[in-house]
Design a protein around this motif. Structure first.
Motif, PDB file in Angstrom:
ATOM      1  N   ILE A  23     -11.277  -9.907  -8.678  1.00  0.00           N
ATOM      2  CA  ILE A  23     -12.482  -9.827  -9.265  1.00  0.00           C
ATOM      3  C   ILE A  23     -12.762  -9.962 -10.589  1.00  0.00           C
ATOM      4  CG2 ILE A  23     -14.705  -8.877  -9.170  1.00  0.00           C
ATOM      5  CD1 ILE A  23     -13.948  -9.742  -6.487  1.00  0.00           C
ATOM      6  N   GLN A  24     -11.774  -9.531 -11.423  1.00  0.00           N
ATOM      7  CA  GLN A  24     -12.110  -9.532 -12.787  1.00  0.00           C
ATOM      8  C   GLN A  24     -11.155 -10.605 -13.426  1.00  0.00           C
ATOM      9  OE1 GLN A  24     -12.110  -5.537 -15.143  1.00  0.00           O
ATOM     10  NE2 GLN A  24     -11.254  -5.114 -13.244  1.00  0.00           N
ATOM     11  N   ALA A  25     -10.687 -11.146 -12.623  1.00  0.00           N
ATOM     12  CA  ALA A  25      -9.809 -12.543 -13.055  1.00  0.00           C
ATOM     13  C   ALA A  25     -10.128 -13.603 -12.285  1.00  0.00           C
ATOM     14  CB  ALA A  25      -8.191 -12.110 -13.109  1.00  0.00           C
ATOM     15  N   PRO A  26     -11.207 -14.161 -11.995  1.00  0.00           N
ATOM     16  CA  PRO A  26     -11.725 -15.001 -10.938  1.00  0.00           C
ATOM     17  C   PRO A  26     -10.779 -16.434 -11.129  1.00  0.00           C
ATOM     18  CG  PRO A  26     -13.253 -14.967 -12.578  1.00  0.00           C
ATOM     19  CD  PRO A  26     -12.538 -13.785 -13.072  1.00  0.00           C
ATOM     20  N   LYS A  27     -10.238 -16.855 -12.369  1.00  0.00           N
ATOM     21  CA  LYS A  27      -9.610 -18.137 -12.276  1.00  0.00           C
ATOM     22  C   LYS A  27      -8.186 -17.854 -12.431  1.00  0.00           C
ATOM     23  CE  LYS A  27     -13.116 -19.800 -15.871  1.00  0.00           C
ATOM     24  NZ  LYS A  27     -13.223 -20.166 -17.404  1.00  0.00           N
ATOM     25  N   THR A  28      -7.551 -17.037 -11.745  1.00  0.00           N
ATOM     26  CA  THR A  28      -6.240 -16.713 -11.521  1.00  0.00           C
ATOM     27  C   THR A  28      -6.204 -16.553  -9.999  1.00  0.00           C
ATOM     28  OG1 THR A  28      -6.102 -15.482 -13.448  1.00  0.00           O
ATOM     29  CG2 THR A  28      -4.346 -15.133 -11.568  1.00  0.00           C
ATOM     30  N   ARG A  29      -5.440 -17.402  -9.465  1.00  0.00           N
ATOM     31  CA  ARG A  29      -5.012 -17.245  -7.960  1.00  0.00           C
ATOM     32  C   ARG A  29      -3.757 -16.161  -7.770  1.00  0.00           C
ATOM     33  NH1 ARG A  29      -3.295 -23.087  -6.986  1.00  0.00           N
ATOM     34  NH2 ARG A  29      -2.375 -22.829  -9.006  1.00  0.00           N
ATOM     35  N   PHE A  30      -4.161 -15.207  -7.077  1.00  0.00           N
ATOM     36  CA  PHE A  30      -3.285 -14.102  -6.464  1.00  0.00           C
ATOM     37  C   PHE A  30      -2.770 -14.331  -5.037  1.00  0.00           C
ATOM     38  CE2 PHE A  30      -6.222 -12.625  -9.705  1.00  0.00           C
ATOM     39  CZ  PHE A  30      -5.393 -11.661 -10.457  1.00  0.00           C
ATOM     40  N   ILE A  31      -1.387 -13.736  -4.937  1.00  0.00           N
ATOM     41  CA  ILE A  31      -0.864 -13.534  -3.510  1.00  0.00           C
ATOM     42  C   ILE A  31      -0.564 -12.237  -3.317  1.00  0.00           C
ATOM     43  CG2 ILE A  31       0.724 -13.983  -1.847  1.00  0.00           C
ATOM     44  CD1 ILE A  31       1.462 -16.758  -3.580  1.00  0.00           C
ATOM     45  N   PHE A  32      -1.230 -11.543  -2.401  1.00  0.00           N
ATOM     46  CA  PHE A  32      -0.974  -9.994  -2.314  1.00  0.00           C
ATOM     47  C   PHE A  32       0.149  -9.877  -0.962  1.00  0.00           C
ATOM     48  CE2 PHE A  32      -5.493  -9.138  -4.201  1.00  0.00           C
ATOM     49  CZ  PHE A  32      -4.981  -9.354  -5.433  1.00  0.00           C
ATOM     50  N   ALA A  33       1.084  -9.484  -1.456  1.00  0.00           N
ATOM     51  CA  ALA A  33       2.229  -9.574  -0.433  1.00  0.00           C
ATOM     52  C   ALA A  33       2.249  -8.290   0.717  1.00  0.00           C
ATOM     53  CB  ALA A  33       3.445  -9.176  -1.083  1.00  0.00           C
ATOM     54  N   HIS A  34       2.394  -8.474   1.928  1.00  0.00           N
ATOM     55  CA  HIS A  34       2.266  -7.778   3.029  1.00  0.00           C
ATOM     56  C   HIS A  34       0.815  -7.609   3.329  1.00  0.00           C
ATOM     57  CE1 HIS A  34       6.427  -7.176   1.754  1.00  0.00           C
ATOM     58  NE2 HIS A  34       6.017  -6.685   0.669  1.00  0.00           N
ATOM     59  N   ILE A  35      -0.109  -8.100   2.853  1.00  0.00           N
ATOM     60  CA  ILE A  35      -1.611  -7.921   3.213  1.00  0.00           C
ATOM     61  C   ILE A  35      -2.005  -6.486   3.446  1.00  0.00           C
ATOM     62  CG2 ILE A  35      -1.175  -8.221   5.750  1.00  0.00           C
ATOM     63  CD1 ILE A  35      -3.789 -10.194   5.429  1.00  0.00           C
ATOM     64  N   GLY A  36      -1.585  -5.607   2.567  1.00  0.00           N
ATOM     65  CA  GLY A  36      -1.822  -4.211   2.451  1.00  0.00           C
ATOM     66  C   GLY A  36      -0.997  -3.447   3.308  1.00  0.00           C
ATOM     67  N   GLY A  37      -0.072  -4.062   4.172  1.00  0.00           N
ATOM     68  CA  GLY A  37       0.652  -3.083   5.099  1.00  0.00           C
ATOM     69  C   GLY A  37      -0.153  -2.648   6.226  1.00  0.00           C
ATOM     70  N   MET A  38      -0.036  -1.131   6.429  1.00  0.00           N
ATOM     71  CA  MET A  38      -0.995  -0.446   7.542  1.00  0.00           C
ATOM     72  C   MET A  38      -2.353  -0.304   6.922  1.00  0.00           C
ATOM     73  SD  MET A  38       0.882  -0.872  10.342  1.00  0.00           S
ATOM     74  CE  MET A  38      -0.357   0.275  11.132  1.00  0.00           C
ATOM     75  N   ASN A  39      -2.633  -0.785   5.588  1.00  0.00           N
ATOM     76  CA  ASN A  39      -3.976  -0.646   5.322  1.00  0.00           C
ATOM     77  C   ASN A  39      -4.549  -2.291   5.373  1.00  0.00           C
ATOM     78  OD1 ASN A  39      -6.298   0.654   4.296  1.00  0.00           O
ATOM     79  ND2 ASN A  39      -5.594   0.038   2.207  1.00  0.00           N
ATOM     80  N   PHE A  40      -4.149  -3.107   6.196  1.00  0.00           N
ATOM     81  CA  PHE A  40      -4.649  -4.335   6.191  1.00  0.00           C
ATOM     82  C   PHE A  40      -6.096  -4.552   6.357  1.00  0.00           C
ATOM     83  CE2 PHE A  40      -3.618  -3.624  10.713  1.00  0.00           C
ATOM     84  CZ  PHE A  40      -4.579  -3.885  11.340  1.00  0.00           C
ATOM     85  N   ASN A  88       0.798  -1.072   0.016  1.00  0.00           N
ATOM     86  CA  ASN A  88      -0.036  -0.084   0.087  1.00  0.00           C
ATOM     87  C   ASN A  88       0.945   1.299  -0.106  1.00  0.00           C
ATOM     88  OD1 ASN A  88      -3.176  -0.083  -0.066  1.00  0.00           O
ATOM     89  ND2 ASN A  88      -2.482   1.803   1.386  1.00  0.00           N
ATOM     90  N   ILE A  89       1.766   1.284  -0.771  1.00  0.00           N
ATOM     91  CA  ILE A  89       2.784   2.420  -0.912  1.00  0.00           C
ATOM     92  C   ILE A  89       2.004   3.574  -1.761  1.00  0.00           C
ATOM     93  CG2 ILE A  89       4.990   3.164  -1.933  1.00  0.00           C
ATOM     94  CD1 ILE A  89       5.983   0.428  -1.199  1.00  0.00           C
ATOM     95  N   LEU A  90       1.253   2.697  -2.758  1.00  0.00           N
ATOM     96  CA  LEU A  90       0.618   3.892  -3.683  1.00  0.00           C
ATOM     97  C   LEU A  90      -0.713   3.916  -3.140  1.00  0.00           C
ATOM     98  CD1 LEU A  90       1.957   2.440  -6.935  1.00  0.00           C
ATOM     99  CD2 LEU A  90       2.735   4.486  -5.722  1.00  0.00           C
TER     100      LEU A  90
END
Length: 288
Positions: free
Chosen positions: A176-193, A162-164
């Motif tokens: 949401i727009q790529a439901p067949k793709t698995r994503f890993i979101f690193a740092h779980i949003g930082g302080m915006n978790f 969440n730097i940006l």
């Protein structure tokens, strides 16, 4: 009576010796999903030496080359290809390493071709970093790439510190727009978790959310353990789903020992910690 008191100290001494002589519990295996190998094999060896010195049982790690001499910027697909090949070769030499490759979304067809090529070479994870690579996750050129990754069975690891501004919201929209793709979101949003608690509600909407988002808690967990907002962080992990959470170090910025220590200090059950430490990575990446 005097005889009884004479025996008691000896019994206590024996009990104390038995406790002292008991072997320390064996370290639990851990998979580190977030390791930067900025200097290739030299970084790998330093990382593994530090892990061994910390007496951790490393089951494996996902290694990426972000942050070193290569930033994977737009307009140089040949350099990206060479760096990907070097990383794939390194993983072949060190089977404990899961190679993480990259492309630049703005390179269009060249990026799609490179994604297909690395998937054909066995790469399971693609790293994208909007801040470092200087692209907007909401740009229409991103969606075809991540959808293609899903078709090829490649997991997309996105930086989510969440730097940006609006980082988490943009990534949620991509998933949401790529439901067949698995994503890993690193740092779980930082302080915006906190934003990611929306997933608890998203799951209640019919035909809306594919549950295709995973998180690594690298760096953020170190901040949260024993903090004033630790309870809220643990609540968030349970809301996004413990089965969707992975452990990462963000080495070399932070050592794996700090990540493991932070996880141990979070108010989670042993079963939850085991899933985060290694169980979820085994399931997501098909590891033994």
């Amino acid at each position: 009576m005097r005889r009884l008191f004479a025996i008691l100290p000896l019994s206590l001494a024996v009990a104390s010796f038995a406790v002292a002589a008991a072997p320390a519990p064996a370290p639990q295996p851990v998979f580190d999903v977030h390791v930067h190998l900025r200097e290739g094999e030299a970084s790998l060896k330093t990382y593994e030496r530090e892990v061994a010195d910390a007496k951790l049982k490393l089951a494996g790690f996902a290694g990426m080359w972000f942050g070193g001499p290569y930033q994977a910027l737009q307009g140089d697909p040949d350099a990206i290809r060479r760096a990907n090949d070097a990383h794939i070769a390194l993983a072949a030499k060190h089977p404990e390493m899961l190679a993480v490759a990259t492309v630049h979304p703005y390179d269009g067809q060249a990026a799609l071709d490179e994604l297909a090529r690395i998937a054909g070479r066995g790469v399971k994870v693609l790293k994208l970093h909007p801040h470092t690579q200087q692209f907007d996750a909401a740009d229409p050129r991103v969606l075809p790439l991540v959808r293609k990754a899903g078709e090829l069975g490649v997991v997309v690891l996105f930086d989510n510190a969440n730097i940006l501004p609006g980082d988490s919201e943009r990534l949620f929209n991509v998933a949401i727009q790529a439901p067949k793709t698995r994503f890993i979101f690193a740092h779980i949003g930082g302080m915006n978790f906190r934003f990611w608690n929306i997933l608890a509600l998203a799951r209640t909407a019919d035909d809306f959310f594919a549950d295709n988002i995973f998180f690594d808690i690298s760096a953020t967990a170190v901040l949260m353990a024993d903090s004033p907002v630790e309870k809220e962080f643990v609540w968030t992990l349970r809301n996004v789903g413990i089965g969707q959470v992975l452990l990462g170090s963000d080495y070399p910025q932070l050592p794996l020992a700090k990540a493991v220590d932070a996880l141990d200090r979070l108010d989670l059950t042993d079963e939850e910690k085991e899933k985060i430490r290694i169980g979820n990575a085994r399931r997501l990446f098909g590891l033994r």
